[in-house]
Design a protein around this motif. Structure first.
Motif, PDB file in Angstrom:
ATOM      1  N   ALA A 137       0.832  -1.223   0.073  1.00 51.93           N
ATOM      2  CA  ALA A 137       0.197   0.001   0.004  1.00 51.93           C
ATOM      3  C   ALA A 137       0.921   1.122   0.044  1.00 51.93           C
ATOM      4  CB  ALA A 137      -0.942  -0.065   1.123  1.00 51.93           C
ATOM      5  N   GLN A 138       1.911   1.379   0.926  1.00 54.19           N
ATOM      6  CA  GLN A 138       2.743   2.457   0.901  1.00 54.19           C
ATOM      7  C   GLN A 138       3.361   2.474  -0.579  1.00 54.19           C
ATOM      8  OE1 GLN A 138       6.102   2.519   3.774  1.00 54.19           O
ATOM      9  NE2 GLN A 138       4.512   2.513   5.465  1.00 54.19           N
ATOM     10  N   MET A 139       3.989   1.352  -1.122  1.00 50.73           N
ATOM     11  CA  MET A 139       4.710   1.392  -2.347  1.00 50.73           C
ATOM     12  C   MET A 139       3.759   2.091  -3.291  1.00 50.73           C
ATOM     13  SD  MET A 139       6.953  -1.901  -1.610  1.00 50.73           S
ATOM     14  CE  MET A 139       7.892  -2.219  -3.231  1.00 50.73           C
ATOM     15  N   ARG A 140       2.811   1.537  -3.495  1.00 52.60           N
ATOM     16  CA  ARG A 140       1.663   2.097  -4.323  1.00 52.60           C
ATOM     17  C   ARG A 140       1.484   3.529  -4.534  1.00 52.60           C
ATOM     18  NH1 ARG A 140      -3.768  -0.660  -3.369  1.00 52.60           N
ATOM     19  NH2 ARG A 140      -4.743   0.621  -4.710  1.00 52.60           N
ATOM     20  N   GLY A 142      -1.064   1.014  -9.658  1.00 49.96           N
ATOM     21  CA  GLY A 142      -2.293   0.210  -9.162  1.00 49.96           C
ATOM     22  C   GLY A 142      -1.791  -0.945  -8.415  1.00 49.96           C
ATOM     23  N   ILE A 143      -2.765  -1.690  -7.873  1.00 50.33           N
ATOM     24  CA  ILE A 143      -2.317  -2.892  -7.151  1.00 50.33           C
ATOM     25  C   ILE A 143      -1.990  -4.116  -8.260  1.00 50.33           C
ATOM     26  CG2 ILE A 143      -4.894  -3.896  -7.347  1.00 50.33           C
ATOM     27  CD1 ILE A 143      -4.333  -4.782  -4.582  1.00 50.33           C
ATOM     28  N   ASP A 144      -2.499  -3.930  -9.278  1.00 46.65           N
ATOM     29  CA  ASP A 144      -1.842  -5.046 -10.345  1.00 46.65           C
ATOM     30  C   ASP A 144      -0.481  -4.699 -10.618  1.00 46.65           C
ATOM     31  OD1 ASP A 144      -4.421  -6.106 -10.617  1.00 46.65           O
ATOM     32  OD2 ASP A 144      -5.213  -5.091 -12.172  1.00 46.65           O
ATOM     33  N   ASP A 145      -0.167  -3.466 -10.951  1.00 45.55           N
ATOM     34  CA  ASP A 145       1.349  -3.414 -11.120  1.00 45.55           C
ATOM     35  C   ASP A 145       2.266  -3.489  -9.818  1.00 45.55           C
ATOM     36  OD1 ASP A 145       0.931  -1.708 -13.472  1.00 45.55           O
ATOM     37  OD2 ASP A 145       0.166   0.199 -12.169  1.00 45.55           O
ATOM     38  N   MET A 146       1.669  -3.617  -8.685  1.00 44.51           N
ATOM     39  CA  MET A 146       2.559  -4.115  -7.588  1.00 44.51           C
ATOM     40  C   MET A 146       2.689  -5.551  -7.523  1.00 44.51           C
ATOM     41  SD  MET A 146       3.551  -1.638  -5.976  1.00 44.51           S
ATOM     42  CE  MET A 146       4.402  -2.533  -4.959  1.00 44.51           C
ATOM     43  N   GLN A 147       1.837  -6.312  -8.157  1.00 50.16           N
ATOM     44  CA  GLN A 147       1.969  -7.772  -8.424  1.00 50.16           C
ATOM     45  C   GLN A 147       3.212  -7.996  -9.302  1.00 50.16           C
ATOM     46  OE1 GLN A 147      -0.198  -9.889  -7.138  1.00 50.16           O
ATOM     47  NE2 GLN A 147       1.008 -11.610  -7.654  1.00 50.16           N
ATOM     48  N   LEU A 148       3.816  -7.218  -9.813  1.00 50.40           N
ATOM     49  CA  LEU A 148       5.051  -7.297 -10.696  1.00 50.40           C
ATOM     50  C   LEU A 148       6.022  -7.158  -9.872  1.00 50.40           C
ATOM     51  CD1 LEU A 148       4.629  -4.742 -13.698  1.00 50.40           C
ATOM     52  CD2 LEU A 148       4.460  -7.092 -13.734  1.00 50.40           C
ATOM     53  N   VAL A 149       5.912  -6.786  -8.779  1.00 48.33           N
ATOM     54  CA  VAL A 149       7.214  -6.913  -7.469  1.00 48.33           C
ATOM     55  C   VAL A 149       7.409  -8.452  -7.286  1.00 48.33           C
ATOM     56  CG1 VAL A 149       7.589  -6.338  -5.071  1.00 48.33           C
ATOM     57  CG2 VAL A 149       6.636  -4.596  -6.667  1.00 48.33           C
ATOM     58  N   VAL A 150       6.294  -9.058  -7.327  1.00 50.75           N
ATOM     59  CA  VAL A 150       6.516 -10.593  -7.110  1.00 50.75           C
ATOM     60  C   VAL A 150       6.982 -11.356  -8.158  1.00 50.75           C
ATOM     61  CG1 VAL A 150       5.082 -12.646  -6.336  1.00 50.75           C
ATOM     62  CG2 VAL A 150       4.456 -10.510  -5.055  1.00 50.75           C
ATOM     63  N   SER A 151       6.321 -11.066  -9.422  1.00 49.24           N
ATOM     64  CA  SER A 151       6.451 -11.880 -10.513  1.00 49.24           C
ATOM     65  C   SER A 151       7.669 -11.527 -11.063  1.00 49.24           C
ATOM     66  CB  SER A 151       5.502 -11.584 -11.618  1.00 49.24           C
ATOM     67  OG  SER A 151       5.141  -9.940 -11.804  1.00 49.24           O
ATOM     68  N   ALA A 185      -1.394 -13.417  -2.437  1.00 45.93           N
ATOM     69  CA  ALA A 185      -1.736 -13.213  -1.043  1.00 45.93           C
ATOM     70  C   ALA A 185      -2.166 -11.763  -0.662  1.00 45.93           C
ATOM     71  CB  ALA A 185      -0.692 -13.537  -0.070  1.00 45.93           C
ATOM     72  N   ALA A 186      -1.477 -10.952  -1.606  1.00 48.21           N
ATOM     73  CA  ALA A 186      -1.917  -9.333  -1.369  1.00 48.21           C
ATOM     74  C   ALA A 186      -3.347  -9.157  -1.792  1.00 48.21           C
ATOM     75  CB  ALA A 186      -0.944  -8.566  -2.165  1.00 48.21           C
ATOM     76  N   ILE A 187      -3.808  -9.710  -3.039  1.00 52.66           N
ATOM     77  CA  ILE A 187      -5.056  -9.640  -3.218  1.00 52.66           C
ATOM     78  C   ILE A 187      -6.179 -10.480  -2.447  1.00 52.66           C
ATOM     79  CG2 ILE A 187      -6.723 -10.080  -5.100  1.00 52.66           C
ATOM     80  CD1 ILE A 187      -4.398  -9.524  -6.937  1.00 52.66           C
ATOM     81  N   PHE A 188      -5.425 -11.747  -2.115  1.00 57.07           N
ATOM     82  CA  PHE A 188      -6.621 -12.503  -1.445  1.00 57.07           C
ATOM     83  C   PHE A 188      -6.950 -11.969  -0.140  1.00 57.07           C
ATOM     84  CE2 PHE A 188      -6.830 -16.412   1.619  1.00 57.07           C
ATOM     85  CZ  PHE A 188      -8.089 -16.737   1.183  1.00 57.07           C
ATOM     86  N   VAL A 189      -5.720 -11.471   0.655  1.00 57.31           N
ATOM     87  CA  VAL A 189      -5.886 -11.106   2.049  1.00 57.31           C
ATOM     88  C   VAL A 189      -6.580  -9.651   2.222  1.00 57.31           C
ATOM     89  CG1 VAL A 189      -4.780 -10.641   4.123  1.00 57.31           C
ATOM     90  CG2 VAL A 189      -4.014 -12.374   3.065  1.00 57.31           C
ATOM     91  N   VAL A 190      -6.086  -8.666   1.207  1.00 57.73           N
ATOM     92  CA  VAL A 190      -6.635  -7.240   1.090  1.00 57.73           C
ATOM     93  C   VAL A 190      -7.769  -7.272   0.598  1.00 57.73           C
ATOM     94  CG1 VAL A 190      -5.914  -4.761   0.854  1.00 57.73           C
ATOM     95  CG2 VAL A 190      -4.261  -6.444   1.780  1.00 57.73           C
ATOM     96  N   THR A 217      -3.131 -15.266 -11.769  1.00 56.91           N
ATOM     97  CA  THR A 217      -3.688 -14.759 -10.321  1.00 56.91           C
ATOM     98  C   THR A 217      -4.602 -13.425 -10.486  1.00 56.91           C
ATOM     99  OG1 THR A 217      -1.745 -15.553  -9.199  1.00 56.91           O
ATOM    100  CG2 THR A 217      -2.950 -13.790  -8.258  1.00 56.91           C
ATOM    101  N   PRO A 218      -4.176 -12.483 -11.559  1.00 53.56           N
ATOM    102  CA  PRO A 218      -5.112 -11.412 -11.779  1.00 53.56           C
ATOM    103  C   PRO A 218      -6.252 -11.778 -12.249  1.00 53.56           C
ATOM    104  CG  PRO A 218      -2.834 -10.912 -12.344  1.00 53.56           C
ATOM    105  CD  PRO A 218      -2.886 -12.227 -12.280  1.00 53.56           C
ATOM    106  N   LEU A 219      -6.605 -12.950 -13.171  1.00 54.34           N
ATOM    107  CA  LEU A 219      -7.664 -13.305 -13.581  1.00 54.34           C
ATOM    108  C   LEU A 219      -8.510 -14.369 -12.671  1.00 54.34           C
ATOM    109  CD1 LEU A 219      -6.224 -14.432 -17.176  1.00 54.34           C
ATOM    110  CD2 LEU A 219      -7.003 -12.230 -16.433  1.00 54.34           C
ATOM    111  N   VAL A 220      -8.074 -14.620 -11.454  1.00 52.64           N
ATOM    112  CA  VAL A 220      -8.914 -15.827 -10.991  1.00 52.64           C
ATOM    113  C   VAL A 220      -9.038 -15.272  -9.612  1.00 52.64           C
ATOM    114  CG1 VAL A 220      -8.194 -17.804 -12.411  1.00 52.64           C
ATOM    115  CG2 VAL A 220      -7.002 -17.253 -10.142  1.00 52.64           C
ATOM    116  N   THR A 221      -8.540 -13.879  -9.154  1.00 53.65           N
ATOM    117  CA  THR A 221      -8.742 -13.586  -7.748  1.00 53.65           C
ATOM    118  C   THR A 221     -10.239 -12.847  -7.594  1.00 53.65           C
ATOM    119  OG1 THR A 221      -7.086 -12.083  -8.322  1.00 53.65           O
ATOM    120  CG2 THR A 221      -6.469 -13.949  -7.203  1.00 53.65           C
ATOM    121  N   GLY A 222     -10.848 -12.615  -8.584  1.00 57.61           N
ATOM    122  CA  GLY A 222     -12.353 -11.981  -8.586  1.00 57.61           C
ATOM    123  C   GLY A 222     -12.943 -12.433  -7.470  1.00 57.61           C
ATOM    124  N   SER A 223     -12.842 -13.577  -7.031  1.00 58.23           N
ATOM    125  CA  SER A 223     -13.679 -13.996  -5.923  1.00 58.23           C
ATOM    126  C   SER A 223     -13.134 -15.430  -5.237  1.00 58.23           C
ATOM    127  CB  SER A 223     -15.071 -14.431  -6.146  1.00 58.23           C
ATOM    128  OG  SER A 223     -15.121 -15.862  -6.982  1.00 58.23           O
TER     129      SER A 223
END
Length: 419
Positions: free
Chosen positions: A57-60, A66-75, A259-264, A386-392
């Motif tokens: 959240a701080q880094m964003r 956006g949050i999808d861009d932050m997923q690049l930190v993992v990938s 996890a960032a999407i799942f938890v938050v 992950t970005p495609l299947v974390t809608g629910s």
């Protein structure tokens, strides 16, 4: 019998012998010290992935992304890890285990400093790539060192002990990341993991012996290294076992990588709440690893892996049902992933030893191929899927079930082939 001068019943005899420990108790203590160091080397990977999660959240906000861009930190980290993983093992087969581990930890520490000083997301991603390229030098080679030191049942027990301690990392890492944010902003996390790498390098120099002597080394040339990798990768038995554990673990990892999407986003929790997911799931890994160690020598590897995969499959089915019935609510949302983790925790140490035993004269190459399969798969999962299947929570659970089902089908194919 163990390799070299290291007794199979003594995890740390290589270190103990060099230190002149006079009795069995001292040797056992030295053995546990070696186990702790090897587990620390394995923990570098999950610390690299999970510790920054609370700072997203701080880094964003600072980078304006956006949050999808932050997923690049993992990938970015995982893709680089996967690209370099094939080469760490053959390098250690050629020059020895310790030089590769120490050199990789040094580069990783410098990359962590670069991450901490990054003024923008693209620069941060560049240094995350460097982290990924170097991190496998400790995580992949650590498994090879275990198999260098131990044979048979003792190798499975040692791998299980390391997995039990290593399993704490994904639970601890986000908690540590959250605590570090109490004392500073997001760069504090990268300063911390850089210091962790430096400490590991010093301890490895002090505790871990060289387990791959010169007379067993492979040629230090690109051609022979690539041939060794190709030889391992063409082995049908190795491939079936490797893809079975890769796909079953992918059913668990899709929760870790997202996890960032799942938890938050899905569970509606905050940056201090990652433990509510990671603690029960990693508890499952630790319990599974403990079961694997206790079963070593009592239950055949074939039967143990089969039962473990069945547990993960049954848990994945239950996970879908819980997601449909209870939705994104605790504790139900984390029950399924935690039960899946018990199965993978049982299977992973056992199947890793079996994979390394396929190629006793080129264990580094075998460890690299065995490592790159889940790493490449999980990098693709984290980046594209992950970005495609974390809608629910339901779509996430169904995706997990698909992966685990595919892994179990490949394991069934392996069993039929060997029958």
């Amino acid at each position: 019998m163990p390799r070299g001068s290291v007794p199979a019943s003594d995890p740390g005899a290589g270190s103990a012998a060099g230190s002149g420990h006079p009795d069995g108790v001292s040797r056992r203590r030295a053995g546990w010290l070696v186990t702790l160091v090897l587990a620390g080397m394995a923990m570098l990977g999950p610390f690299s992935i999970d510790t920054p999660f609370p700072a997203f959240a701080q880094m964003r906000g600072e980078f304006g992304v956006g949050i999808d861009d932050m997923q690049l930190v993992v990938s970015a980290y995982m893709l680089a890890f996967a690209v370099m993983t094939p080469f760490h093992g053959p390098l250690s087969d050629a020059v020895g285990r310790r030089p590769v581990v120490i050199g990789a930890l040094g580069i990783y520490a410098l990359a962590s400093i670069g991450c901490a000083l990054s003024p923008s997301l693209p620069v941060l991603l560049g240094f995350r790539v460097l982290q990924g390229l170097s991190a496998g030098g400790s995580t992949i080679i650590g498994r090879t060192i275990i198999r260098d030191l131990f044979d048979g049942v003792e190798a499975q027990r040692a791998m299980s002990r390391v997995m039990m301690i290593f399993g704490l990392a994904p639970a601890i890492a986000p908690v540590v990341g959250g605590l570090l944010l109490e004392f500073g902003r997001w760069p504090t996390i990268f300063w911390f993991i850089g210091l962790f790498a430096v400490v590991l390098a010093v301890v490895v120099l002090t505790v871990i012996p060289e387990t791959h002597p010169p007379e067993r080394r492979r040629p230090l040339r690109l051609g022979p290294m690539l041939r060794d990798l190709a030889h391992v990768a063409r082995d049908a038995t190795f491939e079936r076992m490797g893809w079975a554990i890769t796909l079953v673990f992918a059913g668990q990892f899709i929760y870790i990588g997202g996890a960032a999407i799942f938890v938050v986003e899905l569970l509606g929790k905050g940056e201090q709440d990652f433990w509510q997911f990671f603690v029960p799931m990693i508890g499952g890994v630790i319990l599974g690893s403990w079961i694997s160690g206790r079963a070593a020598g009592r239950v055949s590897a074939r039967r143990l892996i089969t039962v473990a995969f069945f547990v993960s499959l049954a848990a994945a089915v239950a996970n879908v049902a819980l997601a449909v019935v209870f939705g994104p609510n605790l504790p139900w949302a984390v029950v399924g992933p935690s039960l899946i983790a018990i199965g993978t925790g049982v299977a992973f140490p056992t199947i890793q030893v079996a994979l390394l035993d396929r190629f006793p004269h080129m264990r580094g190459a075998a460890a690299s191929v065995a490592g790159v399969m889940p790493l490449a798969t999980n990098a693709v999962v984290a980046t594209l899927l992950t970005p495609l299947v974390t809608g629910s929570v339901t779509t996430l659970a169904v995706t997990s079930l698909v992966f685990i089902s595919l892994g179990c089908l490949i394991w069934g194919w392996h069993l039929r082939t060997h029958d």
